[in-house]
Scaffold this motif. Structure first.
Motif, PDB file in Angstrom:
ATOM      1  N   ALA A 102     148.399 -20.263  44.940  1.00  0.00           N
ATOM      2  CA  ALA A 102     148.954 -20.554  43.610  1.00  0.00           C
ATOM      3  C   ALA A 102     147.880 -21.258  42.780  1.00  0.00           C
ATOM      4  O   ALA A 102     146.874 -21.732  43.314  1.00  0.00           O
ATOM      5  N   SER A 103     148.098 -21.340  41.482  1.00  0.00           N
ATOM      6  CA  SER A 103     147.115 -22.007  40.625  1.00  0.00           C
ATOM      7  C   SER A 103     147.732 -23.237  39.970  1.00  0.00           C
ATOM      8  O   SER A 103     148.894 -23.238  39.569  1.00  0.00           O
ATOM      9  N   LEU A 104     146.917 -24.279  39.903  1.00  0.00           N
ATOM     10  CA  LEU A 104     147.265 -25.508  39.202  1.00  0.00           C
ATOM     11  C   LEU A 104     146.180 -25.736  38.172  1.00  0.00           C
ATOM     12  O   LEU A 104     144.997 -25.837  38.517  1.00  0.00           O
ATOM     13  N   ILE A 105     146.577 -25.792  36.894  1.00  0.00           N
ATOM     14  CA  ILE A 105     145.591 -25.982  35.836  1.00  0.00           C
ATOM     15  C   ILE A 105     145.922 -27.235  35.032  1.00  0.00           C
ATOM     16  O   ILE A 105     147.052 -27.732  35.041  1.00  0.00           O
ATOM     17  N   VAL A 106     144.917 -27.696  34.354  1.00  0.00           N
ATOM     18  CA  VAL A 106     145.073 -28.790  33.402  1.00  0.00           C
ATOM     19  C   VAL A 106     144.120 -28.495  32.248  1.00  0.00           C
ATOM     20  O   VAL A 106     143.033 -27.952  32.450  1.00  0.00           O
ATOM     21  N   ILE A 107     144.564 -28.797  31.055  1.00  0.00           N
ATOM     22  CA  ILE A 107     143.717 -28.665  29.879  1.00  0.00           C
ATOM     23  C   ILE A 107     143.400 -30.073  29.413  1.00  0.00           C
ATOM     24  O   ILE A 107     144.302 -30.904  29.273  1.00  0.00           O
ATOM     25  N   SER A 108     142.136 -30.342  29.198  1.00  0.00           N
ATOM     26  CA  SER A 108     141.712 -31.718  28.936  1.00  0.00           C
ATOM     27  C   SER A 108     140.769 -31.783  27.751  1.00  0.00           C
ATOM     28  O   SER A 108     140.023 -30.840  27.472  1.00  0.00           O
ATOM     29  N   ASP A 109     140.780 -32.944  27.112  1.00  0.00           N
ATOM     30  CA  ASP A 109     139.724 -33.206  26.143  1.00  0.00           C
ATOM     31  C   ASP A 109     138.489 -33.669  26.922  1.00  0.00           C
ATOM     32  O   ASP A 109     138.563 -33.957  28.121  1.00  0.00           O
ATOM     33  N   LEU A 110     137.351 -33.703  26.271  1.00  0.00           N
ATOM     34  CA  LEU A 110     136.105 -34.035  26.962  1.00  0.00           C
ATOM     35  C   LEU A 110     136.131 -35.425  27.584  1.00  0.00           C
ATOM     36  O   LEU A 110     135.573 -35.631  28.658  1.00  0.00           O
ATOM     37  N   ASP A 111     136.773 -36.375  26.928  1.00  0.00           N
ATOM     38  CA  ASP A 111     136.795 -37.745  27.424  1.00  0.00           C
ATOM     39  C   ASP A 111     137.509 -37.879  28.766  1.00  0.00           C
ATOM     40  O   ASP A 111     137.200 -38.771  29.546  1.00  0.00           O
ATOM     41  N   ARG A 112     138.485 -37.039  29.054  1.00  0.00           N
ATOM     42  CA  ARG A 112     139.285 -37.169  30.278  1.00  0.00           C
ATOM     43  C   ARG A 112     138.831 -36.238  31.405  1.00  0.00           C
ATOM     44  O   ARG A 112     139.347 -36.307  32.506  1.00  0.00           O
TER      45      ARG A 112
ATOM     46  N   THR B  44     138.260 -34.403  37.342  1.00  0.00           N
ATOM     47  CA  THR B  44     137.383 -33.962  38.435  1.00  0.00           C
ATOM     48  C   THR B  44     137.533 -34.853  39.657  1.00  0.00           C
ATOM     49  O   THR B  44     137.373 -34.376  40.780  1.00  0.00           O
ATOM     50  N   THR B  45     137.874 -36.130  39.475  1.00  0.00           N
ATOM     51  CA  THR B  45     138.089 -37.007  40.635  1.00  0.00           C
ATOM     52  C   THR B  45     139.320 -36.590  41.439  1.00  0.00           C
ATOM     53  O   THR B  45     139.481 -37.013  42.578  1.00  0.00           O
ATOM     54  N   HIS B  46     140.162 -35.748  40.842  1.00  0.00           N
ATOM     55  CA  HIS B  46     141.357 -35.248  41.533  1.00  0.00           C
ATOM     56  C   HIS B  46     141.193 -33.787  41.964  1.00  0.00           C
ATOM     57  O   HIS B  46     142.174 -33.110  42.250  1.00  0.00           O
ATOM     58  N   GLY B  47     139.944 -33.312  42.002  1.00  0.00           N
ATOM     59  CA  GLY B  47     139.668 -31.994  42.547  1.00  0.00           C
ATOM     60  C   GLY B  47     139.651 -30.843  41.557  1.00  0.00           C
ATOM     61  O   GLY B  47     139.477 -29.695  41.952  1.00  0.00           O
ATOM     62  N   PHE B  48     139.818 -31.111  40.285  1.00  0.00           N
ATOM     63  CA  PHE B  48     139.784 -30.041  39.287  1.00  0.00           C
ATOM     64  C   PHE B  48     138.338 -29.677  38.971  1.00  0.00           C
ATOM     65  O   PHE B  48     137.458 -30.538  38.968  1.00  0.00           O
ATOM     66  N   GLU B  49     138.113 -28.398  38.726  1.00  0.00           N
ATOM     67  CA  GLU B  49     136.794 -27.896  38.374  1.00  0.00           C
ATOM     68  C   GLU B  49     136.905 -27.058  37.113  1.00  0.00           C
ATOM     69  O   GLU B  49     137.953 -26.467  36.842  1.00  0.00           O
ATOM     70  N   LEU B  50     135.801 -26.964  36.387  1.00  0.00           N
ATOM     71  CA  LEU B  50     135.772 -26.083  35.223  1.00  0.00           C
ATOM     72  C   LEU B  50     135.981 -24.644  35.681  1.00  0.00           C
ATOM     73  O   LEU B  50     135.465 -24.227  36.718  1.00  0.00           O
ATOM     74  N   MET B  51     136.752 -23.891  34.929  1.00  0.00           N
ATOM     75  CA  MET B  51     137.000 -22.494  35.266  1.00  0.00           C
ATOM     76  C   MET B  51     135.838 -21.607  34.826  1.00  0.00           C
ATOM     77  O   MET B  51     135.608 -20.555  35.410  1.00  0.00           O
ATOM     78  N   TYR B  52     135.129 -22.015  33.792  1.00  0.00           N
ATOM     79  CA  TYR B  52     133.996 -21.266  33.264  1.00  0.00           C
ATOM     80  C   TYR B  52     132.873 -21.276  34.289  1.00  0.00           C
ATOM     81  O   TYR B  52     132.653 -22.297  34.916  1.00  0.00           O
ATOM     82  N   PRO B  53     132.171 -20.218  34.563  1.00  0.00           N
ATOM     83  CA  PRO B  53     132.138 -18.944  33.859  1.00  0.00           C
ATOM     84  C   PRO B  53     133.066 -17.879  34.457  1.00  0.00           C
ATOM     85  O   PRO B  53     133.092 -16.752  33.966  1.00  0.00           O
ATOM     86  N   ASN B  54     133.814 -18.216  35.501  1.00  0.00           N
ATOM     87  CA  ASN B  54     134.684 -17.216  36.135  1.00  0.00           C
ATOM     88  C   ASN B  54     135.888 -16.859  35.277  1.00  0.00           C
ATOM     89  O   ASN B  54     136.371 -15.735  35.306  1.00  0.00           O
ATOM     90  N   PHE B  55     136.405 -17.841  34.536  1.00  0.00           N
ATOM     91  CA  PHE B  55     137.578 -17.621  33.701  1.00  0.00           C
ATOM     92  C   PHE B  55     137.361 -18.298  32.360  1.00  0.00           C
ATOM     93  O   PHE B  55     136.650 -19.292  32.258  1.00  0.00           O
TER      94      PHE B  55
END
Length: 133
Positions: free
Chosen positions: A100-110, A115-126
């Motif tokens: 399954a996928s878990l996403i979050v949309i963030s402003d640059l400041d956050r 990332t400390t919770h395991g999120f990675e940028l989707m770019y360049p794959n998505f």
């Protein structure tokens, strides 16, 4: 600090948004959004004052998104946001099927916090796109 799983009251949610310098929302619309969420977590102090909140939306099986993580400005440097994130992620871990996928949309400041919770940028794959209504 206590974490509970339930909706904040409309007035305290409006006060939290104002304190975080976010725009006002129609209380009835905000309540409907909370009711349609898959999961809601609220952080409260020992006097039951709302310190922060966050919620998970999605289909409850394959697609999840963490939204509306809002924490009082005087709590942003401590563990409140991290405890909320752990609760939200734990819910998804218990509910989601494999791959399954878990996403979050963030402003640059956050972004660093996420990332400390395991999120990675989707770019360049998505690439993400949005449309404002």
């Amino acid at each position: 600090m206590l974490i509970n799983h339930g909706f904040p009251e409309a007035g305290e949610y409006a006060a939290l948004r104002a304190e975080a310098s976010l725009g006002p929302q129609n209380p009835l619309s905000a309540e409907a959004a909370f009711r349609h969420s898959l999961f809601v977590a609220c952080a409260r102090d020992e006097q039951n004052k709302l310190l922060g909140t966050g919620r998970v939306i999605g289909d409850g099986v394959y697609h999840f998104q963490i939204v509306d993580v809002i924490v009082r400005s005087d709590c942003r440097d401590d563990s409140v946001v991290h405890e909320l994130m752990k609760e939200l992620i734990d819910y998804v871990d218990r509910s989601a099927v494999k791959d399954a996928s878990l996403i979050v949309i963030s402003d640059l400041d956050r972004m660093k916090m996420y990332t400390t919770h395991g999120f990675e940028l989707m770019y360049p794959n998505f690439y993400g796109m949005s449309r404002k209504l």
